[in-house]
Scaffold this active site. Structure first.
Site, PDB file in Angstrom:
ATOM      1  N   GLU A 153       0.833  -1.200   0.000  1.00  0.00           N
ATOM      2  CA  GLU A 153       0.000   0.000   0.000  1.00  0.00           C
ATOM      3  C   GLU A 153       0.867   1.249   0.000  1.00  0.00           C
ATOM      4  O   GLU A 153       1.992   1.229   0.473  1.00  0.00           O
ATOM      5  CB  GLU A 153      -0.901  -0.003   1.244  1.00  0.00           C
ATOM      6  CG  GLU A 153      -1.928  -1.130   1.191  1.00  0.00           C
ATOM      7  CD  GLU A 153      -2.805  -1.234   2.440  1.00  0.00           C
ATOM      8  OE1 GLU A 153      -4.010  -1.467   2.268  1.00  0.00           O
ATOM      9  OE2 GLU A 153      -2.306  -1.099   3.561  1.00  0.00           O
ATOM     10  N   CYS A 166       3.440   8.390   1.441  1.00  0.00           N
ATOM     11  CA  CYS A 166       4.008   7.385   2.340  1.00  0.00           C
ATOM     12  C   CYS A 166       4.180   6.113   1.516  1.00  0.00           C
ATOM     13  O   CYS A 166       3.201   5.565   1.013  1.00  0.00           O
ATOM     14  CB  CYS A 166       3.031   7.183   3.502  1.00  0.00           C
ATOM     15  SG  CYS A 166       3.547   5.915   4.649  1.00  0.00           S
ATOM     16  N   CYS A 173       6.704  -7.046   6.636  1.00  0.00           N
ATOM     17  CA  CYS A 173       7.855  -6.542   7.392  1.00  0.00           C
ATOM     18  C   CYS A 173       8.309  -7.650   8.331  1.00  0.00           C
ATOM     19  O   CYS A 173       7.490  -8.389   8.864  1.00  0.00           O
ATOM     20  CB  CYS A 173       7.452  -5.305   8.201  1.00  0.00           C
ATOM     21  SG  CYS A 173       8.832  -4.533   9.086  1.00  0.00           S
ATOM     22  N   CYS A 177       7.161  -5.869  15.336  1.00  0.00           N
ATOM     23  CA  CYS A 177       6.767  -4.964  16.423  1.00  0.00           C
ATOM     24  C   CYS A 177       5.292  -5.227  16.774  1.00  0.00           C
ATOM     25  O   CYS A 177       4.439  -5.219  15.890  1.00  0.00           O
ATOM     26  CB  CYS A 177       6.957  -3.504  16.019  1.00  0.00           C
ATOM     27  SG  CYS A 177       8.649  -3.119  15.514  1.00  0.00           S
ATOM     28  N   CYS A 180       2.239  -2.901  15.606  1.00  0.00           N
ATOM     29  CA  CYS A 180       2.139  -2.525  14.192  1.00  0.00           C
ATOM     30  C   CYS A 180       1.535  -3.679  13.405  1.00  0.00           C
ATOM     31  O   CYS A 180       2.021  -4.814  13.477  1.00  0.00           O
ATOM     32  CB  CYS A 180       3.529  -2.185  13.660  1.00  0.00           C
ATOM     33  SG  CYS A 180       3.536  -1.837  11.893  1.00  0.00           S
ATOM     34  N   GLY A 234       7.080  -2.160   5.684  1.00  0.00           N
ATOM     35  CA  GLY A 234       8.470  -2.562   5.548  1.00  0.00           C
ATOM     36  C   GLY A 234       9.458  -1.767   6.377  1.00  0.00           C
ATOM     37  O   GLY A 234       9.166  -0.677   6.861  1.00  0.00           O
ATOM     38  N   GLU A 235      10.631  -2.361   6.528  1.00  0.00           N
ATOM     39  CA  GLU A 235      11.748  -1.711   7.211  1.00  0.00           C
ATOM     40  C   GLU A 235      12.744  -1.318   6.118  1.00  0.00           C
ATOM     41  O   GLU A 235      13.455  -2.183   5.578  1.00  0.00           O
ATOM     42  CB  GLU A 235      12.354  -2.696   8.230  1.00  0.00           C
ATOM     43  CG  GLU A 235      13.720  -2.297   8.764  1.00  0.00           C
ATOM     44  CD  GLU A 235      13.805  -0.859   9.277  1.00  0.00           C
ATOM     45  OE1 GLU A 235      12.895  -0.395   9.985  1.00  0.00           O
ATOM     46  OE2 GLU A 235      14.794  -0.195   8.938  1.00  0.00           O
ATOM     47  N   SER A 290      12.548   5.190  14.966  1.00  0.00           N
ATOM     48  CA  SER A 290      11.354   4.776  15.709  1.00  0.00           C
ATOM     49  C   SER A 290      11.803   4.262  17.067  1.00  0.00           C
ATOM     50  O   SER A 290      12.173   3.102  17.204  1.00  0.00           O
ATOM     51  CB  SER A 290      10.637   3.659  14.948  1.00  0.00           C
ATOM     52  OG  SER A 290      10.152   4.159  13.725  1.00  0.00           O
ATOM     53  N   ASN A 369      -2.218   4.375  16.630  1.00  0.00           N
ATOM     54  CA  ASN A 369      -3.371   4.080  15.780  1.00  0.00           C
ATOM     55  C   ASN A 369      -3.840   2.658  16.059  1.00  0.00           C
ATOM     56  O   ASN A 369      -3.010   1.771  16.221  1.00  0.00           O
ATOM     57  CB  ASN A 369      -2.988   4.210  14.302  1.00  0.00           C
ATOM     58  CG  ASN A 369      -2.661   5.638  13.940  1.00  0.00           C
ATOM     59  OD1 ASN A 369      -3.441   6.547  14.219  1.00  0.00           O
ATOM     60  ND2 ASN A 369      -1.499   5.867  13.355  1.00  0.00           N
ATOM     61  N   CYS A 412      -0.193   5.303  10.148  1.00  0.00           N
ATOM     62  CA  CYS A 412       1.028   4.597  10.558  1.00  0.00           C
ATOM     63  C   CYS A 412       0.673   3.313  11.284  1.00  0.00           C
ATOM     64  O   CYS A 412      -0.124   3.319  12.213  1.00  0.00           O
ATOM     65  CB  CYS A 412       1.833   5.440  11.546  1.00  0.00           C
ATOM     66  SG  CYS A 412       2.557   6.872  10.827  1.00  0.00           S
TER      67      CYS A 412
HETATM   68  N1  SAH Z   1       9.864   0.142   9.652  1.00  0.00           N
HETATM   69  C1  SAH Z   1      10.008   1.559   9.708  1.00  0.00           C
HETATM   70  C2  SAH Z   1       9.005   2.336   8.902  1.00  0.00           C
HETATM   71  C3  SAH Z   1       7.559   1.907   8.913  1.00  0.00           C
HETATM   72  S1  SAH Z   1       6.483   2.371  10.204  1.00  0.00           S
HETATM   73  C4  SAH Z   1       9.979   2.030  11.137  1.00  0.00           C
HETATM   74  O1  SAH Z   1       9.601   1.270  12.008  1.00  0.00           O
HETATM   75  O2  SAH Z   1      10.378   3.153  11.396  1.00  0.00           O
HETATM   76  C5  SAH Z   1       6.405   4.106  10.334  1.00  0.00           C
HETATM   77  C6  SAH Z   1       6.174   4.574  11.757  1.00  0.00           C
HETATM   78  O3  SAH Z   1       4.860   4.178  12.244  1.00  0.00           O
HETATM   79  C7  SAH Z   1       7.163   3.978  12.742  1.00  0.00           C
HETATM   80  O4  SAH Z   1       7.618   4.960  13.635  1.00  0.00           O
HETATM   81  C8  SAH Z   1       6.311   2.965  13.471  1.00  0.00           C
HETATM   82  O5  SAH Z   1       6.837   2.623  14.701  1.00  0.00           O
HETATM   83  C9  SAH Z   1       5.001   3.696  13.551  1.00  0.00           C
HETATM   84  N2  SAH Z   1       3.872   2.832  13.904  1.00  0.00           N
HETATM   85  C10 SAH Z   1       3.760   1.506  13.734  1.00  0.00           C
HETATM   86  N3  SAH Z   1       2.578   1.070  14.199  1.00  0.00           N
HETATM   87  C11 SAH Z   1       1.930   2.149  14.674  1.00  0.00           C
HETATM   88  C12 SAH Z   1       0.654   2.345  15.260  1.00  0.00           C
HETATM   89  N4  SAH Z   1      -0.184   1.330  15.439  1.00  0.00           N
HETATM   90  N5  SAH Z   1       0.320   3.604  15.611  1.00  0.00           N
HETATM   91  C13 SAH Z   1       1.166   4.634  15.404  1.00  0.00           C
HETATM   92  N6  SAH Z   1       2.362   4.519  14.852  1.00  0.00           N
HETATM   93  C14 SAH Z   1       2.751   3.286  14.487  1.00  0.00           C
END
Ligand code: SAH
Length: 431
Positions: A153, A166, A173, A177, A180, A234-235, A290, A369, A412
């Protein structure tokens, strides 16, 4: 979770990590929940370490595309396809400036052999499965199907004075985490550089056609994506070479899209060796870490990669990025109720950032979120405000991030291919 907040932490271990800040009875200590107490169990590998997938599972490779190649390789490829090398520049212009892959629109190329040339250099990469809109058309989420059926997406957002896309860098990924949705689904595969770039080209095409925001409004002419955030699926630093080829193409003024590097944000869970490599590149992108917890005890569970590279190592690498590039780095911090939103953690974060100097960093808290099936919720507004206030008071510029797209599961951490997405994708033929 709606229990009232007791005056002291329920987890004594956490108190050890915040010396002087969270003694029993201090009101800011608050209640402590942790992923395990909320019913999440961390997947472990054979050696008992938190499960992390760095290697991309082997799948059929996407076709090689103009945007995967360096300018020199493009010239070679054009010659291989039986045309003079200078045609490469014309194709670059069609694709990166006019956002088209349609041979019929490229009337400056000789008709004889044109279709074959374009099929060889601009093979279709992303098939649009569906498009969801919110914010009166100012936010659009695209669901794309890749050549092998993998789903990714991207989310396009119009703000006053800028348009942000974005992008995804991997299908799924491997960083696992717990908060996420993408991380919970595992890694399907790395995306190619061209699959990453194509998300931008397709968004630019839609903007050029007046598809972002109210089409009756004037002012779409010449507009295009101004900012890119690698915050989709993704990372990015786990797919380093392809992400960097994509970034080079995005910033290349002569042979690419010609964006400004500072408008591109690479966000990472904190793969320290890759951050060090990024620091040495001559491309001053905006760097975002992050972090989500300033103490290893909690971060080990919230960001499983913390089992490899600890908070202090990640912060040192972020500071070194600033020293070399002069670009102020961002710290992302999803505020999760009673998990990581304690006042003492704001203080500890400020202390760790200030210990590394002034003016090099800003903090971007994001209210969590919701993700499917998750029991965690975002922090209460007064807790959020207190977290932000403490950081600002300690001299760390901190602004709560406004996240877009929650209504369309486009915010996010919400990007994941659902069963419904899969059903929709099954009805669309792959290009
Ligand atoms: N893998 C990378 C980029 C993707 S996520 C990273 O982790 O940085 C982009 C951002 O959204 C990251 O800071 C991640 O931690 C955050 N994120 C993930 N899940 C989320 C959620 N449920 N609510 C808010 N932010 C979230």
């Amino acid at each position: 979770m709606t229990e009232s907040t007791p005056a002291r932490p329920t987890d004594t271990a956490v108190r050890r990590t915040g010396p002087g800040r969270s003694e029993p009875g201090r009101s800011e200590a608050g209640r402590q929940v942790r992923p395990a107490t909320e019913g999440w169990s961390q997947k472990k590998d054979a050696e008992g370490r938190p499960m992390l997938q760095f290697a991309s599972p082997k799948r059929g490779k996407p076709p090689v595309h103009l945007a995967d190649l360096t300018p020199e390789q493009r010239v070679e490829k054009v010659k291989e396809l039986g045309m003079p090398g200078f045609r490469a520049k014309q194709i670059e212009k069609h694709y990166f400036r006019h956002f088209t892959s349609d041979a019929a629109e490229m009337t400056d190329l000789p008709a004889a052999g044109r279709d074959e040339l374009i099929a060889g250099l601009l093979p279709p990469l992303l098939t649009e499965v569906r498009r969801l809109e919110t914010d009166r058309g100012d936010t659009i989420k695209f669901l794309w199907k890749l050549h092998d059926g993998a789903l990714v997406e991207s989310v396009l957002m119009r703000y006053t004075g800028r348009i942000t896309l974005c992008v995804s860098s991997q299908a799924g990924c491997g960083m696992n985490c717990p908060f996420c949705a993408t991380g919970q689904a595992g890694l399907t595969r790395n995306m190619s550089a061209a699959e990453i770039v194509e998300q931008v080209v397709r968004a630019n095409r839609l903007i050029a056609d007046g598809g972002l925001g109210d089409p009756r409004k004037v002012g779409h002419e010449g507009e295009r994506v101004t900012n890119i955030v690698f915050m989709g699926m993704g990372e990015p630093l786990a797919n380093y070479a392809r992400v960097m080829q994509a970034v080079r193409t995005m910033v290349d003024k002569d042979h690419g899209i010609g964006m400004s590097a500072r408008g591109i944000t690479v966000s990472t869970v904190g793969l320290v060796p890759a951050i060090q490599k990024l620091t040495k590149e001559d491309i001053p992108v905006t760097f975002a870490l992050s972090l989500h917890a300033p103490d290893d005890q909690l971060r080990d569970e919230l960001i499983p990669v913390n089992s490899r590279w600890k908070v202090d190592e990640a912060l040192d690498a972020a500071r070194a990025y600033f020293d070399t590039t002069g670009r102020r780095v961002s710290i992302e911090y999803a505020l999760i109720k009673d998990m990581n939103d304690h006042a003492w953690r704001a203080d500890l974060l400020a202390e760790k950032l200030n210990a590394r100097g002034k003016g090099w960093v800003h903090v971007n808290p994001i209210p969590l979120n919701p993700t499917p099936g998750s029991i965690w919720t975002s922090s209460e507004p007064d807790v959020q405000n207190e977290f932000v206030r403490r950081l600002n008071e300690a001299g760390i510029p901190t602004t709560l991030r406004d996240t877009r797209g929650k209504e369309i599961d486009g915010a996010c951490g919400q990007l994941v291919a659902t069963e419904d997405d899969q059903r929709a994708a099954d009805t669309v033929p792959t290009a």
